[in-house]
Design an enzyme around this catalytic site. Structure first.
Site, PDB file in Angstrom:
ATOM      1  N   ARG A  50       0.850  -1.207   0.000  1.00 56.98           N
ATOM      2  CA  ARG A  50       0.000   0.000   0.000  1.00 56.98           C
ATOM      3  C   ARG A  50       0.878   1.248   0.000  1.00 56.98           C
ATOM      4  NH1 ARG A  50      -1.571   1.615   4.613  1.00 56.98           N
ATOM      5  NH2 ARG A  50      -2.438  -0.343   5.406  1.00 56.98           N
ATOM      6  N   TYR A 102     -16.744  16.152 -15.908  1.00 56.10           N
ATOM      7  CA  TYR A 102     -17.068  14.751 -15.710  1.00 56.10           C
ATOM      8  C   TYR A 102     -18.101  14.614 -14.582  1.00 56.10           C
ATOM      9  CZ  TYR A 102     -16.572   9.817 -14.762  1.00 56.10           C
ATOM     10  OH  TYR A 102     -16.839   8.491 -14.558  1.00 56.10           O
ATOM     11  N   ASP A 174      -7.547  18.618 -14.597  1.00 55.17           N
ATOM     12  CA  ASP A 174      -7.847  17.232 -14.959  1.00 55.17           C
ATOM     13  C   ASP A 174      -7.445  17.082 -16.426  1.00 55.17           C
ATOM     14  OD1 ASP A 174      -8.998  14.853 -15.861  1.00 55.17           O
ATOM     15  OD2 ASP A 174     -10.730  15.008 -14.517  1.00 55.17           O
ATOM     16  N   LYS A 199      -8.613   5.948 -19.140  1.00 53.15           N
ATOM     17  CA  LYS A 199      -8.946   6.390 -20.498  1.00 53.15           C
ATOM     18  C   LYS A 199      -7.714   6.247 -21.406  1.00 53.15           C
ATOM     19  CE  LYS A 199     -12.624   7.295 -18.150  1.00 53.15           C
ATOM     20  NZ  LYS A 199     -12.980   8.597 -17.642  1.00 53.15           N
TER      21      LYS A 199
HETATM   22  C1  LIG Z   1     -13.428   9.006 -16.334  1.00 53.66           C
HETATM   23  C2  LIG Z   1     -13.038  10.320 -15.827  1.00 53.66           C
HETATM   24  C3  LIG Z   1     -12.796  10.520 -14.464  1.00 53.66           C
HETATM   25  C4  LIG Z   1     -12.969   9.419 -13.446  1.00 53.66           C
HETATM   26  O1  LIG Z   1     -12.017   8.403 -13.601  1.00 53.66           O
HETATM   27  P1  LIG Z   1     -12.270   6.863 -13.205  1.00 53.66           P
HETATM   28  O2  LIG Z   1     -10.997   6.218 -13.612  1.00 53.66           O
HETATM   29  O3  LIG Z   1     -13.473   6.392 -13.966  1.00 53.66           O
HETATM   30  O4  LIG Z   1     -12.504   6.824 -11.736  1.00 53.66           O
HETATM   31  C5  LIG Z   1     -12.386  11.779 -14.059  1.00 53.66           C
HETATM   32  N1  LIG Z   1     -12.242  12.793 -14.950  1.00 53.66           N
HETATM   33  C6  LIG Z   1     -12.479  12.630 -16.259  1.00 53.66           C
HETATM   34  C7  LIG Z   1     -12.288  13.781 -17.186  1.00 53.66           C
HETATM   35  C8  LIG Z   1     -12.887  11.392 -16.746  1.00 53.66           C
HETATM   36  O5  LIG Z   1     -13.126  11.242 -18.049  1.00 53.66           O
END
Ligand SMILES: *Cc1c(COP(=O)(O)O)cnc(C)c1O
Length: 381
Positions: A50, A102, A174, A199
């Protein structure tokens, strides 16, 4: 841009020969919970997975180098990464947030963090005057998506960062949509970058992971502390999948962006399509700003149908394109933001920002572009 190696090379070499004792070309999956100690008071540097795990550590080093940060922490998902940011704030603090973002981030902020005393105000970061008016003494951070999700609004990072500096406001970006291949906010002066590595970074819709990369040693240490204390870490196997995905990020994105361009141009002319949102299009508001801070348009686009009732037809008729939420994988996906990714955003806010019944979002993958266009053509009818 990294000094010595180009980003394509850094990506292709993600985790290359990280295990010097064997020379394994691919980073091994250190599937272990704990590590033995040679004697009292001595450690190999690894105690418990962890806290630190060798596979995850390689991923973290690669991500820090790609984004130009001092350190990175890899989490079990993007939401876990965003959750770790809470350690930077205290009750009473206000964070200004992109209004078109998101849906899961909105849910986390409103349903989890707000009850704990953090305040969030949602606004359009493309409107610098509005941002300035909203930034009072309680505002401690900006949480920015650019391009936004799903309407591809563009925030001028350099201007926002310049203003934030003058007010001692932290800038968090982000960077999921752009990835460090196309946009490196830390190098423009942002403090923290967060990712859903689920992604583009991993890129195959086969794993979840998230990351926080910071330029500041104290922030990086706080995030690493929170990562260990709260425990939503990226597993060794997921870390390995992430490293493997990263190796092809540049070629995947080159291909997907080229196709996204072609699909956007085709949709613009297609009967039955009312509006197309894609930062690469000449008429896109913020296009110039976008290309001042990013090297490509990305491979996501949204569009409105003239007849909102045709949405059902498109979703049911696509064959090559898969109807699923998420983005950034090798396979193209079509998403209905209103009922999928943005369902947790209350209707009045959704309507105000334009996430309505006629809106669809496409994540363009690496299939042959003509196949995608033919599929959309028959689905739109
Ligand atoms: C998918 C996404 C998230 C969340 O990520 P997860 O891996 O699904 O928890 C946050 N920000 C954006 C822009 C996203 O596309």
């Amino acid at each position: 841009m990294p000094d010595s190696k180009s980003i394509e090379t850094l990506l292709a070499h993600a985790g290359l020969i990280s295990d010097l004792s064997t020379g394994a070309v691919s980073t091994p999956i250190y599937q272990t919970a704990t590590f033995s100690h040679p004697e009292l008071g001595k450690s190999t540097g690894f105690d418990y997975s962890r806290t630190a795990n060798p596979t995850r550590l390689v991923l973290e080093k690669v991500l820090a180098e790609l984004e130009g940060g001092v350190d990175a922490s890899a989490f079990a998902s993007g939401m876990a990464a965003i959750t770790s940011l809470q350690c930077l704030f205290k009750p009473g603090d206000t964070i200004l947030v992109s209004d078109d973002l998101y849906g899961g981030t909105y849910r986390l902020f409103e349903r989890v963090f707000r009850p704990w005393g953090l305040h969030f105000e949602y606004l359009d970061f493309a409107d610098l005057t509005g941002v300035k008016q909203s930034t009072d003494a309680r505002v401690k951070a900006f949480f920015i998506e650019t391009p936004t999700n799903p309407l591809m609004k563009i925030a001028d990072l350099k201007k926002l960062i310049g203003f934030a500096r003058s007010r001692e406001v932290l800038v968090i970006v982000d960077n999921t949509f752009m990835t460090p291949y196309c946009q490196r906010p830390l190098q423009l002066g942002a403090d923290v970058v967060v990712h859903s590595g689920t992604k583009y970074l991993s890129g195959h819709n086969d794993t979840l992971f998230g990351a926080v990369v910071s330029k500041d040693v104290d922030i990086a240490a706080k995030i690493a502390f929170t990562q260990n204390a709260t425990g939503a870490v990226c597993s060794p196997f997921d870390g390995w999948l992430a490293l493997r995905g990263l190796k092809t990020l540049a070629v995947r994105l080159d291909r997907a962006q080229e196709s996204a361009f072609a699909v956007a141009r085709w949709l613009l002319k297609r009967k039955g399509v009312k509006t197309v949102y894609f930062p690469g299009l000449a008429a896109h508001p913020g296009r110039k700003t976008h290309f001042g801070q990013a090297s490509g348009p990305g491979a996501l686009l949204s569009f409105r149908l003239a007849d909102k009732k045709a949405v059902r037809r498109v979703i049911n008729y696509v064959e090559t394109i898969t109807f699923a939420e998420s983005l950034g994988g090798v396979e193209s996906l079509i998403t209905y933001p209103m009922t999928q990714t943005h369902v947790d955003i209350p209707e009045p806010l959704r309507k105000r920002i334009g996430i309505t019944e006629d809106l669809l979002r496409l994540s363009i993958g690496i299939e042959r572009c003509e196949d995608l266009i033919a599929d959309l053509d028959q689905a739109i009818g």
